[in-house]
Enzyme design. Sequence first.
Site, PDB file in Angstrom:
ATOM      1  N   ASP A   9       0.888  -1.159   0.000  1.00  0.00           N
ATOM      2  CA  ASP A   9       0.000   0.000   0.000  1.00  0.00           C
ATOM      3  C   ASP A   9       0.932   1.217   0.000  1.00  0.00           C
ATOM      4  O   ASP A   9       2.092   1.107   0.412  1.00  0.00           O
ATOM      5  CB  ASP A   9      -0.871  -0.033   1.266  1.00  0.00           C
ATOM      6  CG  ASP A   9      -1.694   1.219   1.434  1.00  0.00           C
ATOM      7  OD1 ASP A   9      -2.328   1.639   0.453  1.00  0.00           O
ATOM      8  OD2 ASP A   9      -1.684   1.794   2.546  1.00  0.00           O
ATOM      9  N   ASP A  11      -0.083   5.076   0.733  1.00  0.00           N
ATOM     10  CA  ASP A  11      -0.352   6.047   1.806  1.00  0.00           C
ATOM     11  C   ASP A  11      -0.349   5.346   3.166  1.00  0.00           C
ATOM     12  O   ASP A  11      -1.173   4.466   3.400  1.00  0.00           O
ATOM     13  CB  ASP A  11      -1.737   6.702   1.592  1.00  0.00           C
ATOM     14  CG  ASP A  11      -1.786   7.564   0.344  1.00  0.00           C
ATOM     15  OD1 ASP A  11      -0.903   8.408   0.178  1.00  0.00           O
ATOM     16  OD2 ASP A  11      -2.731   7.387  -0.453  1.00  0.00           O
ATOM     17  N   VAL A  47      -9.688   3.965   1.789  1.00  0.00           N
ATOM     18  CA  VAL A  47     -11.008   4.101   1.172  1.00  0.00           C
ATOM     19  C   VAL A  47     -10.910   5.091   0.001  1.00  0.00           C
ATOM     20  O   VAL A  47     -10.168   6.067   0.074  1.00  0.00           O
ATOM     21  CB  VAL A  47     -11.985   4.625   2.258  1.00  0.00           C
ATOM     22  CG1 VAL A  47     -13.342   4.907   1.697  1.00  0.00           C
ATOM     23  CG2 VAL A  47     -12.075   3.623   3.400  1.00  0.00           C
ATOM     24  N   SER A 116      -5.309   5.145  -4.354  1.00  0.00           N
ATOM     25  CA  SER A 116      -5.172   6.546  -4.766  1.00  0.00           C
ATOM     26  C   SER A 116      -4.980   6.714  -6.267  1.00  0.00           C
ATOM     27  O   SER A 116      -4.229   5.986  -6.902  1.00  0.00           O
ATOM     28  CB  SER A 116      -3.973   7.165  -4.048  1.00  0.00           C
ATOM     29  OG  SER A 116      -3.753   8.464  -4.534  1.00  0.00           O
ATOM     30  N   LYS A 117      -5.651   7.743  -6.794  1.00  0.00           N
ATOM     31  CA  LYS A 117      -5.445   8.102  -8.202  1.00  0.00           C
ATOM     32  C   LYS A 117      -4.210   8.984  -8.335  1.00  0.00           C
ATOM     33  O   LYS A 117      -3.801   9.318  -9.438  1.00  0.00           O
ATOM     34  CB  LYS A 117      -6.684   8.836  -8.726  1.00  0.00           C
ATOM     35  CG  LYS A 117      -7.885   7.908  -8.821  1.00  0.00           C
ATOM     36  CD  LYS A 117      -9.062   8.544  -9.498  1.00  0.00           C
ATOM     37  CE  LYS A 117     -10.132   7.470  -9.710  1.00  0.00           C
ATOM     38  NZ  LYS A 117     -11.416   7.988 -10.092  1.00  0.00           N
TER      39      LYS A 117
HETATM   40  C1  BG6 Z   1      -5.791   5.883  -0.151  1.00  0.00           C
HETATM   41  C2  BG6 Z   1      -5.905   6.715   1.109  1.00  0.00           C
HETATM   42  O1  BG6 Z   1      -4.476   5.473  -0.331  1.00  0.00           O
HETATM   43  O2  BG6 Z   1      -6.209   6.641  -1.276  1.00  0.00           O
HETATM   44  C3  BG6 Z   1      -7.322   7.244   1.249  1.00  0.00           C
HETATM   45  O3  BG6 Z   1      -5.570   5.910   2.239  1.00  0.00           O
HETATM   46  C4  BG6 Z   1      -7.706   8.013   0.004  1.00  0.00           C
HETATM   47  O4  BG6 Z   1      -7.421   8.040   2.394  1.00  0.00           O
HETATM   48  C5  BG6 Z   1      -7.545   7.124  -1.222  1.00  0.00           C
HETATM   49  O5  BG6 Z   1      -9.056   8.460   0.089  1.00  0.00           O
HETATM   50  C6  BG6 Z   1      -7.874   7.840  -2.523  1.00  0.00           C
HETATM   51  O6  BG6 Z   1      -6.893   8.806  -2.764  1.00  0.00           O
HETATM   52  P1  BG6 Z   1      -6.908   9.866  -3.940  1.00  0.00           P
HETATM   53  O7  BG6 Z   1      -5.491  10.364  -3.959  1.00  0.00           O
HETATM   54  O8  BG6 Z   1      -7.259   9.153  -5.203  1.00  0.00           O
HETATM   55  O9  BG6 Z   1      -7.900  10.902  -3.583  1.00  0.00           O
HETATM   56 MG    MG Z   2      -2.828   3.086   3.581  1.00  0.00          MG
END
Ligand code: BG6
Ligand code: MG
Length: 215
Positions: A9, A11, A47, A116-117
């Site tokens: 993972d 973040d 999430v 995450s994007k």
């Molecule tokens: C995850 C984070 O890695 O990415 C979440 O733990 C976050 O908190 C999710 O909502 C989506 O991230 P992003 O960068 O696409 O807004």
């Molecule tokens: Mg994480």
Amino acid sequence: MRYKAIIFDLDGVICHTDQYHYMAWKRVADDLGIYFDETINNRLRGVSRMESFEIILERYDGKMSEEDKIRYTAEKNEVYKTLLKNMSPADLDGEIKETLDELREKGIKLAIGSSSKNAKFILGQLGLGEYFDAVSDGNNITRSKPDPEVFVKAAQYVGERPEHCLVVEDAKAGLEAAIAGGMDCAAVGDAVSCGLATWNLNTFSDLKNVISSEQ
Ligand code: BG6
Ligand code: MG
């Protein structure tokens, strides 16, 4: 060797973006007059962006149109991306880089499995733009953790079967996703207390011991 690939993972595992997510969501929540604190922010780990906003909206009096939800999440992302520009290779912990390098030397494939994007942008900021063998992120999935899709895709990208993959996670939703995908998982940080992981790591470099014990 039992583990041929490790899927990390991003973040909360490779880097710490919690504060940036918090600051960006706080801006949106304040604009809308919604109570938001760091404890609620912890529920957003792993999430997706829209699902995170739905959690924040649990405290919103009224109903929001889909159009407005899209607008507010886009606004949050703009603030978040601006904050991410502060990240640099100095934000990559030395212990993490050394551990990754040692695992790679052992011939283990290294991948990212993130909701995450912004994952590729963050990796670039950390100086890891070309480092991983594969990146599976919010751009190539239709279902967010705890659905296993992001890890299943990562395993496919590196060409390994789930039983040969180990997932490293800091969120309960991520551990559940790994388990649902038929993969072992190692917990770091708060995820340790879930009691769901195959391995609990006190510190990131403990991963080397896990790999040595499974060789
Ligand atoms: C995850 C984070 O890695 O990415 C979440 O733990 C976050 O908190 C999710 O909502 C989506 O991230 P992003 O960068 O696409 O807004
Ligand atoms: Mg994480």
